[in-house]
Design a protein around this motif. Structure first.
Motif, short mmCIF file in Angstrom:
data_model
loop_
_atom_site.label_atom_id
_atom_site.label_comp_id
_atom_site.label_asym_id
_atom_site.label_seq_id
_atom_site.Cartn_x
_atom_site.Cartn_y
_atom_site.Cartn_z
N ASP A 92 10.83 -1.72 -3.55
CA ASP A 92 10.83 -1.21 -2.75
C ASP A 92 11.21 0.51 -2.46
O ASP A 92 10.96 1.17 -2.11
CB ASP A 92 12.12 -1.38 -1.33
CG ASP A 92 11.09 -3.14 -1.26
OD1 ASP A 92 10.00 -3.41 -1.16
OD2 ASP A 92 11.61 -3.37 -0.31
N PHE A 167 3.10 -9.56 -7.41
CA PHE A 167 2.86 -9.46 -5.82
C PHE A 167 3.19 -10.47 -4.70
O PHE A 167 3.02 -11.00 -3.10
CB PHE A 167 1.56 -8.32 -5.50
CG PHE A 167 1.86 -7.14 -5.94
CD1 PHE A 167 2.88 -6.27 -5.91
CD2 PHE A 167 1.40 -6.36 -7.05
CE1 PHE A 167 3.68 -5.25 -6.75
CE2 PHE A 167 1.63 -4.97 -7.84
CZ PHE A 167 2.79 -4.19 -7.30
N TRP A 168 1.87 -11.90 -5.41
CA TRP A 168 1.38 -12.68 -4.60
C TRP A 168 2.33 -14.04 -4.76
O TRP A 168 2.76 -14.59 -4.08
CB TRP A 168 0.36 -13.23 -5.02
CG TRP A 168 -0.64 -12.18 -4.58
CD1 TRP A 168 -0.96 -12.09 -3.56
CD2 TRP A 168 -1.04 -11.44 -5.03
NE1 TRP A 168 -2.33 -11.80 -2.77
CE2 TRP A 168 -2.65 -10.61 -4.18
CE3 TRP A 168 -1.44 -10.47 -6.09
CZ2 TRP A 168 -3.02 -9.54 -3.92
CZ3 TRP A 168 -2.17 -9.65 -6.41
CH2 TRP A 168 -3.08 -9.25 -5.89
N GLU A 253 -0.11 -4.00 -4.93
CA GLU A 253 0.25 -3.47 -4.27
C GLU A 253 0.49 -2.56 -2.75
O GLU A 253 1.29 -3.05 -1.59
CB GLU A 253 0.24 -1.87 -4.88
CG GLU A 253 1.32 -0.86 -4.77
CD GLU A 253 1.08 0.61 -4.75
OE1 GLU A 253 1.66 1.04 -5.32
OE2 GLU A 253 0.28 0.56 -5.87
N ARG A 254 -1.18 -3.30 -2.51
CA ARG A 254 -1.38 -2.84 -0.97
C ARG A 254 -0.72 -4.45 -0.43
O ARG A 254 -0.80 -4.57 0.77
CB ARG A 254 -2.96 -2.51 -0.77
CG ARG A 254 -3.12 -1.07 -1.25
CD ARG A 254 -4.44 -0.89 -0.44
NE ARG A 254 -5.73 -1.78 -0.72
CZ ARG A 254 -6.69 -1.64 -1.56
NH1 ARG A 254 -6.37 -0.35 -2.29
NH2 ARG A 254 -7.28 -2.53 -2.40
N HIS A 255 -0.72 -5.39 -0.65
CA HIS A 255 -0.85 -6.63 0.02
C HIS A 255 1.19 -6.57 -0.91
O HIS A 255 1.78 -8.33 0.00
CB HIS A 255 -1.86 -7.77 -1.04
CG HIS A 255 -2.84 -7.56 -0.48
ND1 HIS A 255 -3.98 -6.76 -0.90
CD2 HIS A 255 -3.42 -8.37 0.83
CE1 HIS A 255 -4.70 -7.53 -0.63
NE2 HIS A 255 -4.44 -8.15 0.76
N TYR A 256 1.39 -5.99 -1.06
CA TYR A 256 3.32 -6.47 -1.30
C TYR A 256 3.80 -6.52 -0.01
O TYR A 256 3.80 -5.22 0.55
CB TYR A 256 3.48 -4.95 -2.32
CG TYR A 256 5.20 -5.68 -2.54
CD1 TYR A 256 5.45 -6.57 -2.40
CD2 TYR A 256 5.68 -4.56 -1.56
CE1 TYR A 256 7.37 -6.49 -3.30
CE2 TYR A 256 7.35 -4.81 -1.61
CZ TYR A 256 8.10 -5.23 -2.59
OH TYR A 256 9.26 -5.38 -2.94
N ARG A 257 4.82 -7.90 -0.18
CA ARG A 257 5.43 -7.57 1.05
C ARG A 257 6.76 -7.92 0.79
O ARG A 257 7.63 -8.60 -0.23
CB ARG A 257 5.28 -9.08 1.69
CG ARG A 257 4.10 -8.86 2.79
CD ARG A 257 3.75 -8.05 3.69
NE ARG A 257 2.68 -8.49 4.07
CZ ARG A 257 1.38 -7.27 4.02
NH1 ARG A 257 1.66 -6.82 2.83
NH2 ARG A 257 0.78 -7.10 4.83
N SER A 258 7.58 -6.70 1.05
CA SER A 258 9.10 -6.74 0.09
C SER A 258 9.79 -8.14 0.41
O SER A 258 9.56 -8.43 1.30
CB SER A 258 10.19 -6.14 1.22
OG SER A 258 10.89 -5.89 0.89
N THR A 259 10.51 -8.38 -1.02
CA THR A 259 11.98 -9.83 -0.41
C THR A 259 13.14 -9.37 -0.25
O THR A 259 14.35 -10.17 -0.39
CB THR A 259 11.48 -10.32 -1.49
OG1 THR A 259 11.82 -8.84 -2.73
CG2 THR A 259 10.03 -10.88 -2.39
#
Length: 261
Positions: A92, A167-168, A253-259
């Motif tokens: 992030d 990312f997935w 990167e566009r599909h990244y969701r913060s953990t």
């Protein structure tokens, strides 16, 4: 690139705080390709050749592969351990900085101790080249240099693809090692010793054939390759392979969701 070299200098200074440890690690890294090289030597001592390939021809292939992989591990290690940034949520912070995430991940990790492996691989490469019967022309020297550079680009691309999976999946997948460590072990021998489907896959999908096989045919003058100077420039296909790898990275990167943290 200026920022990249600043990252490199910072991490080098931190490693030099423990010089004894660094020197021991560097020496230890020399032993890994040495033991593999010893295995190749004893194999030829027992069997004489490998499907028509002589000892020095295979060692040249070995040196190119080990040198390219060692350089990649030394200077592109950030992608190999990228999943730790995703798991901890530290990726992030890279997103809010005014610099490319690709550059930041590149500069997040260097393993300078791998220079020991890189140096030994370079020595083996020069030694094999000096003992081969091939007549070295300027174009053949260029082909050899391009083989190493193309190997670096292709291994870097595979590291980027492996990092993009995180990312997935959040965690990195060990299956990626089939194409990193496994790819290194496979292409240290000429590709034509394998089944046709293996040779085709590693020529047209992952273009390792442009690193260790097709240019090698030109250098050795095998199968009429000496009459086709374009074989010397085939390693440039490695640059083409990098483009889809970076595209997959951008999509991930566009599909990244913060953990979170």
């Amino acid at each position: 690139m200026k920022l990249y070299f600043k990252y490199m200098l910072m991490l080098l200074r931190s490693e030099m705080q423990y010089r004894g440890s660094f020197l021991l690690l560097t020496f230890g890294q020399c032993l890994t390709p040495f033991t593999t090289f010893a295995g190749v030597y004893f194999m030829f001592e027992r069997f004489g050749d490998l499907k028509g390939w002589s000892f020095y021809e295979v060692v040249l292939c070995f040196g190119v592969t080990q040198m390219a992989f060692s350089f990649t591990e030394c200077f592109a290690r950030g992608f190999d351990v990228f999943s730790s940034l995703v798991v901890s949520g530290n990726f992030d912070r890279l997103l809010v900085r005014p610099r490319s995430t690709t550059l930041q991940v590149f500069g997040s990790r260097f393993e300078f101790a791998r220079i020991g492996r890189l140096a030994l691989s370079a020595v083996v490469l020069v030694w094999a080249a000096s003992h081969m019967e091939a007549s070295w022309t300027p174009l053949k020297v260029v082909a050899l240099v391009l083989m190493v550079m193309s190997g670096i680009v292709i291994f870097t691309g595979i590291f980027i693809l492996a990092a993009s999976i995180s990312f997935w999946t959040v965690q990195g997948l060990e299956v990626a090692n089939i194409f990193t460590d496994g790819g290194r072990e496979m292409i240290q021998y000429p590709l034509n010793i394998y089944h046709k489907w293996v040779k085709r896959f590693f020529t047209f999908i992952i273009p390792f054939g442009s690193v260790n096989y097709l240019p090698l045919l030109y250098i050795l003058g095998r199968d009429g390759a000496a009459d086709h100077p374009m074989y010397a420039l085939l390693p440039l296909l490695g640059l083409v392979f990098l483009a889809p790898c970076l595209l997959v990275w951008r999509i991930g990167e566009r599909h990244y969701r913060s953990t979170g943290s």
